[in-house]
Design a protein around this motif. Sequence first.
Motif, PDB file in Angstrom:
ATOM      1  N   UNK A 352      12.559  21.037 -17.132  1.00 19.06           N
ATOM      2  CA  UNK A 352      12.286  21.528 -15.790  1.00 19.06           C
ATOM      3  C   UNK A 352      11.252  20.729 -15.022  1.00 19.06           C
ATOM      4  N   UNK A 353      11.290  20.893 -13.702  1.00 18.45           N
ATOM      5  CA  UNK A 353      10.238  20.427 -12.807  1.00 18.45           C
ATOM      6  C   UNK A 353       9.515  21.671 -12.298  1.00 18.45           C
ATOM      7  N   UNK A 354       9.904  22.199 -11.130  1.00 16.89           N
ATOM      8  CA  UNK A 354       9.309  23.460 -10.695  1.00 16.89           C
ATOM      9  C   UNK A 354       9.580  24.565 -11.707  1.00 16.89           C
ATOM     10  N   UNK A 355      10.768  24.593 -12.285  1.00 15.36           N
ATOM     11  CA  UNK A 355      11.096  25.617 -13.283  1.00 15.36           C
ATOM     12  C   UNK A 355      10.110  25.599 -14.434  1.00 15.36           C
ATOM     13  N   UNK A 356       9.752  24.407 -14.889  1.00 15.31           N
ATOM     14  CA  UNK A 356       8.800  24.289 -15.997  1.00 15.31           C
ATOM     15  C   UNK A 356       7.413  24.750 -15.586  1.00 15.31           C
ATOM     16  N   UNK A 357       6.975  24.358 -14.401  1.00 17.64           N
ATOM     17  CA  UNK A 357       5.630  24.715 -13.955  1.00 17.64           C
ATOM     18  C   UNK A 357       5.498  26.215 -13.730  1.00 17.64           C
ATOM     19  N   UNK A 358       6.518  26.846 -13.201  1.00 16.57           N
ATOM     20  CA  UNK A 358       6.433  28.290 -12.988  1.00 16.57           C
ATOM     21  C   UNK A 358       6.473  29.045 -14.310  1.00 16.57           C
ATOM     22  N   UNK A 359       7.288  28.599 -15.236  1.00 20.33           N
ATOM     23  CA  UNK A 359       7.321  29.233 -16.555  1.00 20.33           C
ATOM     24  C   UNK A 359       5.985  29.051 -17.260  1.00 20.33           C
ATOM     25  N   UNK A 360       5.455  27.847 -17.228  1.00 22.84           N
ATOM     26  CA  UNK A 360       4.176  27.579 -17.888  1.00 22.84           C
ATOM     27  C   UNK A 360       3.055  28.414 -17.263  1.00 22.84           C
ATOM     28  N   UNK A 361       3.027  28.477 -15.948  1.00 19.99           N
ATOM     29  CA  UNK A 361       1.982  29.244 -15.264  1.00 19.99           C
ATOM     30  C   UNK A 361       2.060  30.720 -15.621  1.00 19.99           C
ATOM     31  N   UNK A 362       3.283  31.268 -15.691  1.00 21.50           N
ATOM     32  CA  UNK A 362       3.434  32.678 -16.049  1.00 21.50           C
ATOM     33  C   UNK A 362       3.010  32.933 -17.489  1.00 21.50           C
ATOM     34  N   UNK A 363       3.319  32.019 -18.376  1.00 17.97           N
ATOM     35  CA  UNK A 363       2.990  32.197 -19.796  1.00 17.97           C
ATOM     36  C   UNK A 363       1.492  32.074 -20.050  1.00 17.97           C
ATOM     37  N   UNK A 364       0.845  31.155 -19.347  1.00 13.87           N
ATOM     38  CA  UNK A 364      -0.575  30.914 -19.569  1.00 13.87           C
ATOM     39  C   UNK A 364      -1.477  31.851 -18.791  1.00 13.87           C
ATOM     40  N   UNK A 365      -0.948  32.532 -17.792  1.00 16.37           N
ATOM     41  CA  UNK A 365      -1.764  33.402 -16.945  1.00 16.37           C
ATOM     42  C   UNK A 365      -1.122  34.775 -16.772  1.00 16.37           C
ATOM     43  N   UNK A 366      -0.902  35.500 -17.868  1.00 18.20           N
ATOM     44  CA  UNK A 366      -0.200  36.799 -17.752  1.00 18.20           C
ATOM     45  C   UNK A 366      -0.957  37.809 -16.912  1.00 18.20           C
ATOM     46  N   UNK A 367      -2.295  37.717 -16.842  1.00 20.33           N
ATOM     47  CA  UNK A 367      -3.065  38.678 -16.051  1.00 20.33           C
ATOM     48  C   UNK A 367      -2.847  38.505 -14.551  1.00 20.33           C
ATOM     49  N   UNK A 368      -2.334  37.359 -14.148  1.00 21.10           N
ATOM     50  CA  UNK A 368      -2.114  37.102 -12.730  1.00 21.10           C
ATOM     51  C   UNK A 368      -0.702  37.485 -12.281  1.00 21.10           C
ATOM     52  N   UNK A 369       0.089  38.000 -13.207  1.00 22.65           N
ATOM     53  CA  UNK A 369       1.456  38.424 -12.862  1.00 22.65           C
ATOM     54  C   UNK A 369       1.400  39.830 -12.300  1.00 22.65           C
ATOM     55  N   UNK A 370       0.954  39.923 -11.056  1.00 24.90           N
ATOM     56  CA  UNK A 370       0.763  41.212 -10.394  1.00 24.90           C
ATOM     57  C   UNK A 370       2.093  41.761  -9.896  1.00 24.90           C
ATOM     58  N   UNK A 371       2.093  43.056  -9.619  1.00 25.97           N
ATOM     59  CA  UNK A 371       3.254  43.675  -9.012  1.00 25.97           C
ATOM     60  C   UNK A 371       4.322  44.134  -9.978  1.00 25.97           C
ATOM     61  N   UNK A 372       4.047  44.073 -11.291  1.00 28.66           N
ATOM     62  CA  UNK A 372       5.028  44.557 -12.253  1.00 28.66           C
ATOM     63  C   UNK A 372       4.945  46.080 -12.314  1.00 28.66           C
ATOM     64  N   UNK A 373       6.059  46.737 -12.098  1.00 28.22           N
ATOM     65  CA  UNK A 373       6.099  48.191 -12.176  1.00 28.22           C
ATOM     66  C   UNK A 373       6.353  48.589 -13.628  1.00 28.22           C
ATOM     67  N   UNK A 374       5.420  49.385 -14.185  1.00 27.10           N
ATOM     68  CA  UNK A 374       5.503  49.809 -15.586  1.00 27.10           C
ATOM     69  C   UNK A 374       5.435  48.589 -16.513  1.00 27.10           C
ATOM     70  N   UNK A 375       4.403  47.803 -16.331  1.00 29.52           N
ATOM     71  CA  UNK A 375       4.254  46.538 -17.051  1.00 29.52           C
ATOM     72  C   UNK A 375       4.037  46.778 -18.539  1.00 29.52           C
ATOM     73  N   UNK A 376       4.800  46.088 -19.393  1.00 30.99           N
ATOM     74  CA  UNK A 376       4.600  46.234 -20.846  1.00 30.99           C
ATOM     75  C   UNK A 376       3.357  45.458 -21.284  1.00 30.99           C
ATOM     76  N   UNK A 377       2.922  45.716 -22.508  1.00 30.53           N
ATOM     77  CA  UNK A 377       1.758  45.014 -23.035  1.00 30.53           C
ATOM     78  C   UNK A 377       2.020  43.519 -23.162  1.00 30.53           C
ATOM     79  N   UNK A 378       3.227  43.168 -23.539  1.00 27.55           N
ATOM     80  CA  UNK A 378       3.580  41.764 -23.726  1.00 27.55           C
ATOM     81  C   UNK A 378       4.842  41.450 -22.945  1.00 27.55           C
ATOM     82  N   UNK A 379       4.805  40.329 -22.250  1.00 27.20           N
ATOM     83  CA  UNK A 379       5.990  39.855 -21.538  1.00 27.20           C
ATOM     84  C   UNK A 379       6.625  38.737 -22.353  1.00 27.20           C
TER      85      UNK A 379
END
Length: 682
Positions: A352-379
């Motif tokens: 990936x290009x953007x796909x890789x960067x967005x996946x990496x950012x989500x994996x490395x910064x789970x606390x910044x993944x705001x707006x999840x309704x009924x967020x589980x402990x682990x994504x």
Amino acid sequence: MRSTRRKPEIRRSVGGLALAAVMGLGCVVAAGPPATGAPAGKTDSPACSSSSIQLDSGTGRAPQNLCVPSQATGSDKTLLVWNKPDLYDDVVDYRVYMNGRALGTAEENARIFSPAQEYVDAFRAADKDGFHIRTVAHNFTVTGLSPRTSYQFTVTAVRKDGTESAASAPITVTTTPSRHKVTITNPAYKAVGDGKTLNTKAIQKAIDTCRTPGCTVVVPAGTFTTGALFLHSDMTLELQEGARLLGSDQAEDYPLDKGYYLYPVPEPLPAEAEYRNYRRPPSLLNVLPEDNGRSTAGREPGAAASNVRIVGKGVVDGNGWKRTAGGSITDEAGNELPQYAASSAGKVLDDGLLAAEQFRNAKENPDFLTGVVNKPETLEDSVLYGQYRSSLMTFMGVENLYIEGVTADNPAFHGVMILDSRNTTVNAMRHTTFNANNGDGLEFGGTSNGIVLNNFFDTGDDQVNFAAGQGKYGAQGRPSEDVWIFNNYMRMGHGGVAVGSNTAAWVHRVLAEDNVMYKVETGGLRMKSTSDMAGGGRDFLFRDTAMACMGSSAFIMSLSYNQSPSGYVAAESATFKDVVVRNVSVDGNNSPTCGMAVSDSKPVIDIQAGPSLGEGTASLSAFTFQDVVFRNVNPANIKGLQDSTFDGVTFQSVRNNANPWRLDQYSTGNTFTDVRPMPAAQ
């Protein structure tokens, strides 16, 4: 020559509904008040609508319901579309007249304005023995008009012998005034098309200041790198030839707080622990509600924007994936097509290009993944991959959307998403997303009165896909309905016209006709859902279509789809019913490059009722296959199909000379008339 017989085309009822409902699209002629969604201009302009047409059985031979898609009329051009006559077995073209003067024929016009037509012509040239049905263009782009001027149009059908039918009812179309234009490279905005400078603020400023109704933001030739952009009502985005909007490959340029929910969040909040809803990052181009689409009210058509246009011959490039080692191929029309890495959650960081960067950012910064309704402990990684990549374009809550001419290239996720909108047209686009993972061409979700014509598709997933919510709470949403798909060329990808797997609020009243499908991998008509998704698909008419070199099956109707989404609440089984397939030719091509012909595991018709078999349910029923011819194919695999009709279906050749009909004991109440060969005795 094809051996199947030719019947007069009569408008028949399907599943108890007249084909007026199956088709769902027509126009309001000059008399009377304007239809909802009339194109810009005077009120005499006839707008295609979902309710004004009556396609009852008839014997008329003149074209019907000449109309103009919403927002398709500008200051110097317009787009005309029409329904075929009741009887059209001898029609080979259509001729358009303006103010009584012939402008030309639809086929001639398509060679100028439709990127699909050169592929259709190449397909015809390769059909040496005339096996395939011949698709016919029934739309016309009129150019060279003057602003604020009224024109009268009619159309006739051209017969095989060169004579013409009576003319359609006339319509009057009035062009718009010339509109104010804003160019993003002007000193007030200072966008730089060098492929390096980040232009998000400059381009967004041009969009935000372009507020005069009908104002046009112009992207000139050059490569303009940008993050997410947000359009508004009463504007046009024009990408001139040579222009490329190149998506930034940095995750922060698609801020999550400006993103959207694929489906609204129910109120009160569901009590089930398994319920989830994720706020996705915005796409490269967006129209989104202020509340990110969380509420149903914010997603009503027109609540987010009205009268939005994207036109031109430029490219919208999502910068999602690296190319393959070869980088491109030369296709069957002699053109170069990009080829992107086929990837997955496990390989995205390499491919990936953007796909890789967005996946990496989500994996490395789970606390910044705001707006999840009924967020589980682990994504899980599969969730991060499925929820936090940007699509190319997302339009939600829009009334009157028109997209013409642009190329959709290399999204990190889906291509063009049209959600909870009404009166939308996608005309003459090129969708070059193969083999980007999840790289659908178009997706309709909760959208009504859509038109898809003249498109070239070479996609990494379904070409035109319909979705309508997931399970118990998805069933409360808006159906996807009244969509007309015609004069497109569909290659590669998964399904040509695809439904599901999200079907809870129903997908219904779809007409797909006069399309050519080549090398489509998993079904020209692909309907897929599960035994706990709810809703389903009904009232489909799939006709006058040529299909060749299919990757696996030509027709798939299955409730055994095994990729149910995570985080939804199950409901009753989905249902597919009242589906008509008429006047279709399918050639497996008997070649190792065409997967259907080399594997017994790829049935030409694959129908599976799923886990509900034997429980007395009719989850797959009232299908009609009429005047369909096959050659170089595998036998059908039919499980749990009930009360359906096969009429005039011919198998010219089947792999290993097998009987083409394989039906299980749950397939009951089906009739076979003038079928060659007939099913073997059960």
